[in-house]
Design a protein around this motif. Structure first.
Motif, mmCIF file in Angstrom:
data_model
loop_
_atom_site.group_PDB
_atom_site.id
_atom_site.type_symbol
_atom_site.label_atom_id
_atom_site.label_comp_id
_atom_site.label_asym_id
_atom_site.label_seq_id
_atom_site.Cartn_x
_atom_site.Cartn_y
_atom_site.Cartn_z
ATOM 1 N N LYS A 21 29.173 36.276 50.908
ATOM 2 C CA LYS A 21 29.807 36.565 49.625
ATOM 3 C C LYS A 21 29.633 38.013 49.184
ATOM 4 O O LYS A 21 30.547 38.613 48.635
ATOM 5 N N TYR A 22 28.483 38.618 49.436
ATOM 6 C CA TYR A 22 28.273 39.989 48.992
ATOM 7 C C TYR A 22 29.036 40.989 49.853
ATOM 8 O O TYR A 22 29.525 41.994 49.345
ATOM 9 N N LYS A 23 29.165 40.717 51.131
ATOM 10 C CA LYS A 23 29.986 41.574 51.993
ATOM 11 C C LYS A 23 31.440 41.518 51.547
ATOM 12 O O LYS A 23 32.124 42.548 51.460
ATOM 13 N N LEU A 24 31.923 40.313 51.257
ATOM 14 C CA LEU A 24 33.307 40.158 50.810
ATOM 15 C C LEU A 24 33.532 40.829 49.459
ATOM 16 O O LEU A 24 34.571 41.460 49.224
ATOM 17 N N LEU A 25 32.547 40.708 48.569
ATOM 18 C CA LEU A 25 32.653 41.336 47.256
ATOM 19 C C LEU A 25 32.675 42.858 47.379
ATOM 20 O O LEU A 25 33.456 43.528 46.694
ATOM 21 N N ASN A 26 31.844 43.418 48.256
ATOM 22 C CA ASN A 26 31.850 44.864 48.466
ATOM 23 C C ASN A 26 33.165 45.340 49.055
ATOM 24 O O ASN A 26 33.678 46.401 48.667
ATOM 25 N N ILE A 27 33.720 44.588 49.977
ATOM 26 C CA ILE A 27 35.021 44.954 50.553
ATOM 27 C C ILE A 27 36.100 44.901 49.474
ATOM 28 O O ILE A 27 36.941 45.790 49.369
ATOM 29 N N PHE A 28 36.051 43.870 48.657
ATOM 30 C CA PHE A 28 37.045 43.697 47.592
ATOM 31 C C PHE A 28 36.953 44.823 46.564
ATOM 32 O O PHE A 28 37.957 45.399 46.158
ATOM 33 N N LEU A 29 35.735 45.162 46.149
ATOM 34 C CA LEU A 29 35.561 46.154 45.093
ATOM 35 C C LEU A 29 35.591 47.594 45.609
ATOM 36 O O LEU A 29 35.528 48.531 44.810
ATOM 37 N N SER A 30 35.687 47.794 46.898
ATOM 38 C CA SER A 30 35.774 49.160 47.415
ATOM 39 C C SER A 30 37.162 49.758 47.183
ATOM 40 O O SER A 30 37.310 50.982 47.207
ATOM 41 N N LYS A 31 38.141 48.920 46.963
ATOM 42 C CA LYS A 31 39.494 49.400 46.652
ATOM 43 C C LYS A 31 39.603 49.654 45.152
ATOM 44 O O LYS A 31 39.322 48.773 44.339
ATOM 45 N N LYS A 32 40.013 50.871 44.796
ATOM 46 C CA LYS A 32 40.037 51.266 43.384
ATOM 47 C C LYS A 32 40.950 50.379 42.545
ATOM 48 O O LYS A 32 40.581 49.952 41.452
ATOM 49 N N TRP A 33 42.126 50.079 43.042
ATOM 50 C CA TRP A 33 43.079 49.299 42.242
ATOM 51 C C TRP A 33 42.616 47.855 42.081
ATOM 52 O O TRP A 33 42.854 47.243 41.039
ATOM 53 N N LEU A 34 41.921 47.302 43.090
ATOM 54 C CA LEU A 34 41.392 45.941 42.949
ATOM 55 C C LEU A 34 40.232 45.906 41.958
ATOM 56 O O LEU A 34 40.069 44.955 41.200
#
Length: 58
Positions: A21-34
């Protein structure tokens, strides 16, 4: 038999998502628009908005 396989597959995929979950969250939040979109959606929820503002202005 089909339902059992579906349920087993669902449990395996959910456990995999939970484990990473934390890897997925970091990938998700690394995109500025997301990140902007998620903050905007969270700030629409009154209880969370009040709690966040209370902590920020404390």
């Amino acid at each position: 038999m089909r339902r059992i396989l579906f349920f087993v597959g669902l449990v395996i995929s959910l456990s995999s998502l939970y484990r990473n979950k934390y890897k997925l969250l970091n990938i998700f939040l690394s995109k500025k628009w997301l990140r902007r979109l998620s903050v905007a959606m969270i700030m629409r929820i009154p209880a969370l908005r009040e709690k966040m503002l209370f902590q920020a202005l404390r």
